[in-house]
Design a protein around this motif. Structure first.
Motif, PDB file in Angstrom:
ATOM      1  N   GLY A   1      35.743 -17.745  38.539  1.00 42.82           N
ATOM      2  CA  GLY A   1      35.645 -18.727  37.473  1.00 42.82           C
ATOM      3  C   GLY A   1      35.191 -18.119  36.159  1.00 42.82           C
ATOM      4  N   SER A   2      35.586 -18.746  35.062  1.00 45.11           N
ATOM      5  CA  SER A   2      35.300 -18.193  33.735  1.00 45.11           C
ATOM      6  C   SER A   2      33.806 -18.166  33.426  1.00 45.11           C
ATOM      7  N   ASP A   3      33.034 -19.100  33.983  1.00 48.30           N
ATOM      8  CA  ASP A   3      31.602 -19.130  33.708  1.00 48.30           C
ATOM      9  C   ASP A   3      30.865 -17.938  34.299  1.00 48.30           C
ATOM     10  N   HIS A   4      31.489 -17.250  35.232  1.00 42.47           N
ATOM     11  CA  HIS A   4      30.835 -16.116  35.888  1.00 42.47           C
ATOM     12  C   HIS A   4      31.608 -14.808  35.670  1.00 42.47           C
ATOM     13  N   ALA A   5      32.447 -14.776  34.641  1.00 45.14           N
ATOM     14  CA  ALA A   5      33.296 -13.610  34.417  1.00 45.14           C
ATOM     15  C   ALA A   5      32.628 -12.522  33.589  1.00 45.14           C
ATOM     16  N   GLY A   6      31.511 -12.828  32.926  1.00 44.70           N
ATOM     17  CA  GLY A   6      30.844 -11.834  32.097  1.00 44.70           C
ATOM     18  C   GLY A   6      30.086 -10.823  32.926  1.00 44.70           C
ATOM     19  N   TYR A   7      29.965  -9.616  32.405  1.00 41.75           N
ATOM     20  CA  TYR A   7      29.241  -8.563  33.109  1.00 41.75           C
ATOM     21  C   TYR A   7      27.742  -8.847  33.173  1.00 41.75           C
ATOM     22  N   TYR A   8      27.266  -9.655  32.235  1.00 41.47           N
ATOM     23  CA  TYR A   8      25.857 -10.036  32.238  1.00 41.47           C
ATOM     24  C   TYR A   8      25.741 -11.549  32.095  1.00 41.47           C
ATOM     25  N   SER A   9      24.679 -12.086  32.636  1.00 43.95           N
ATOM     26  CA  SER A   9      24.394 -13.514  32.532  1.00 43.95           C
ATOM     27  C   SER A   9      23.150 -13.716  31.671  1.00 43.95           C
ATOM     28  N   THR A  10      23.215 -14.689  30.761  1.00 45.96           N
ATOM     29  CA  THR A  10      22.056 -15.007  29.924  1.00 45.96           C
ATOM     30  C   THR A  10      21.324 -16.249  30.439  1.00 45.96           C
ATOM     31  N   LYS A  11      21.536 -16.590  31.697  1.00 44.75           N
ATOM     32  CA  LYS A  11      20.804 -17.704  32.292  1.00 44.75           C
ATOM     33  C   LYS A  11      19.287 -17.512  32.191  1.00 44.75           C
ATOM     34  N   PRO A  12      18.775 -16.275  32.406  1.00 37.48           N
ATOM     35  CA  PRO A  12      17.332 -16.084  32.242  1.00 37.48           C
ATOM     36  C   PRO A  12      16.844 -16.405  30.830  1.00 37.48           C
ATOM     37  N   LEU A  13      17.642 -16.046  29.815  1.00 36.73           N
ATOM     38  CA  LEU A  13      17.262 -16.348  28.437  1.00 36.73           C
ATOM     39  C   LEU A  13      17.287 -17.855  28.201  1.00 36.73           C
ATOM     40  N   GLU A  14      18.283 -18.522  28.751  1.00 36.75           N
ATOM     41  CA  GLU A  14      18.355 -19.980  28.619  1.00 36.75           C
ATOM     42  C   GLU A  14      17.096 -20.623  29.196  1.00 36.75           C
ATOM     43  N   LYS A  15      16.688 -20.180  30.380  1.00 37.50           N
ATOM     44  CA  LYS A  15      15.484 -20.715  31.020  1.00 37.50           C
ATOM     45  C   LYS A  15      14.246 -20.436  30.167  1.00 37.50           C
ATOM     46  N   THR A  16      14.151 -19.222  29.632  1.00 37.95           N
ATOM     47  CA  THR A  16      13.012 -18.858  28.799  1.00 37.95           C
ATOM     48  C   THR A  16      12.925 -19.736  27.561  1.00 37.95           C
ATOM     49  N   LEU A  17      14.057 -19.933  26.882  1.00 37.65           N
ATOM     50  CA  LEU A  17      14.056 -20.738  25.663  1.00 37.65           C
ATOM     51  C   LEU A  17      13.727 -22.195  25.948  1.00 37.65           C
ATOM     52  N   LEU A  18      14.245 -22.728  27.043  1.00 34.19           N
ATOM     53  CA  LEU A  18      13.956 -24.121  27.374  1.00 34.19           C
ATOM     54  C   LEU A  18      12.478 -24.318  27.706  1.00 34.19           C
ATOM     55  N   GLU A  19      11.825 -23.261  28.176  1.00 34.15           N
ATOM     56  CA  GLU A  19      10.392 -23.340  28.459  1.00 34.15           C
ATOM     57  C   GLU A  19       9.538 -23.200  27.200  1.00 34.15           C
ATOM     58  N   LEU A  20      10.046 -22.473  26.205  1.00 40.23           N
ATOM     59  CA  LEU A  20       9.239 -22.149  25.037  1.00 40.23           C
ATOM     60  C   LEU A  20       9.622 -22.918  23.774  1.00 40.23           C
ATOM     61  N   VAL A  21      10.796 -23.521  23.749  1.00 35.61           N
ATOM     62  CA  VAL A  21      11.287 -24.190  22.538  1.00 35.61           C
ATOM     63  C   VAL A  21      11.518 -25.670  22.815  1.00 35.61           C
ATOM     64  N   ASP A  22      11.029 -26.512  21.927  1.00 31.49           N
ATOM     65  CA  ASP A  22      11.273 -27.952  21.996  1.00 31.49           C
ATOM     66  C   ASP A  22      12.436 -28.283  21.061  1.00 31.49           C
ATOM     67  N   PHE A  23      13.633 -28.350  21.614  1.00 24.21           N
ATOM     68  CA  PHE A  23      14.795 -28.616  20.770  1.00 24.21           C
ATOM     69  C   PHE A  23      14.803 -30.051  20.252  1.00 24.21           C
ATOM     70  N   GLY A  24      14.146 -30.943  20.960  1.00 21.60           N
ATOM     71  CA  GLY A  24      13.988 -32.297  20.444  1.00 21.60           C
ATOM     72  C   GLY A  24      13.193 -32.311  19.161  1.00 21.60           C
ATOM     73  N   LEU A  25      12.173 -31.460  19.086  1.00 20.81           N
ATOM     74  CA  LEU A  25      11.363 -31.347  17.868  1.00 20.81           C
ATOM     75  C   LEU A  25      12.202 -30.806  16.719  1.00 20.81           C
ATOM     76  N   ILE A  26      13.056 -29.827  17.008  1.00 25.59           N
ATOM     77  CA  ILE A  26      13.927 -29.262  15.974  1.00 25.59           C
ATOM     78  C   ILE A  26      14.807 -30.349  15.364  1.00 25.59           C
ATOM     79  N   ASN A  27      15.332 -31.226  16.208  1.00 24.10           N
ATOM     80  CA  ASN A  27      16.270 -32.250  15.733  1.00 24.10           C
ATOM     81  C   ASN A  27      15.587 -33.475  15.154  1.00 24.10           C
ATOM     82  N   ARG A  28      14.296 -33.659  15.457  1.00 24.19           N
ATOM     83  CA  ARG A  28      13.584 -34.837  14.960  1.00 24.19           C
ATOM     84  C   ARG A  28      12.868 -34.573  13.648  1.00 24.19           C
TER      85      ARG A  28
END
Length: 229
Positions: A132-159
């Motif tokens: 599948g295309s979602d897993h075709a990259g040589y590297y995955s940035t899922k760890p970065l996604e998890k890190t950002l969701l833990e450290l960044v309040d995107f609701g605050l950015i938009n509010r």
């Protein structure tokens, strides 16, 4: 107006600049640690940005600033950079600096950085493996996604908070586009797109036409932007 006078750290309450204070963070990997230091210097002088613009690692730092309350920003920046530090198992710097650096590079290439990215070994089996295309990259940035969701309040950015703009390049046309919190909701996907890994470009291209949001990839400056009258 003299910046030397207005940036006097002994009198932070008197540090007032005309117009808007705009931070522009470029990409460049480890350069981002210096950007965090620049923000800390501004924070300690009681100067806060009205608008933060970033691409790649600059977008990550910008999201950490815009997505947190003022008193939490330094803590979150430090936590992010602590998480993405490299901790090689072996250190041969006392024997050969070149060999130690090469070993560190290969360790990161093969093992990734736990809070930042990880290798996707399935992608090395070739183009014909139906992963599948979602897993075709040589590297995955899922760890970065998890890190950002833990450290960044995107609701605050938009509010509320400072205006946040993230830049990314379209993988098909190379056209640069900027996503602005004043005109659209910003999510972790925008920051990930700005800081996309070049080794994952095949995955990004494959997914470009499968979502409503086009797939995008990715100078430290401090500006005093005149306010509109």
């Amino acid at each position: 107006m003299s910046l030397n006078q207005d940036l006097d750290p002994d009198h932070p309450s008197e540090c007032k600049l005309p117009g808007q204070v705009v931070l522009v963070f470029q990409g460049g990997g480890a350069l981002g640690s210096y950007q965090a230091g620049v923000y800390q210097a501004l924070y300690e002088t009681d100067i806060e940005p009205d608008w933060i613009i970033g691409t790649s690692i600059g977008a990550i730092n910008a999201s950490l600033i815009a997505g947190n309350r003022r008193d939490d920003r330094i803590l979150k920046l430090r936590e992010f950079w602590k998480r993405v530090e490299s901790h090689p198992t072996w250190n041969f710097s006392g024997v050969s600096t070149g060999f130690s650096d090469a070993l560190s590079n290969w360790s990161t290439l093969v093992g990734g950085i736990p809070a930042f990215f990880k290798p996707n070994f399935l992608a090395h089996w070739g183009m014909h493996l139906p992963i599948g295309s979602d897993h075709a990259g040589y590297y995955s940035t899922k760890p970065l996604e998890k890190t950002l969701l833990e450290l960044v309040d995107f609701g605050l950015i938009n509010r509320e908070g400072p205006r946040f703009t993230v830049g990314a390049a379209h993988v098909r046309t190379s056209e640069m586009r900027y996503f602005d919190s004043r005109t659209s909701d910003i999510s972790v996907r925008h920051v990930l797109a700005s800081g996309a890994f070049q080794t994952s470009i095949c995955s990004a291209i494959a997914r470009a036409s499968s979502t409503s949001m086009p797939r995008y990839l990715t100078v430290l400056s401090i500006l005093v932007w005149p306010s509109k009258s």
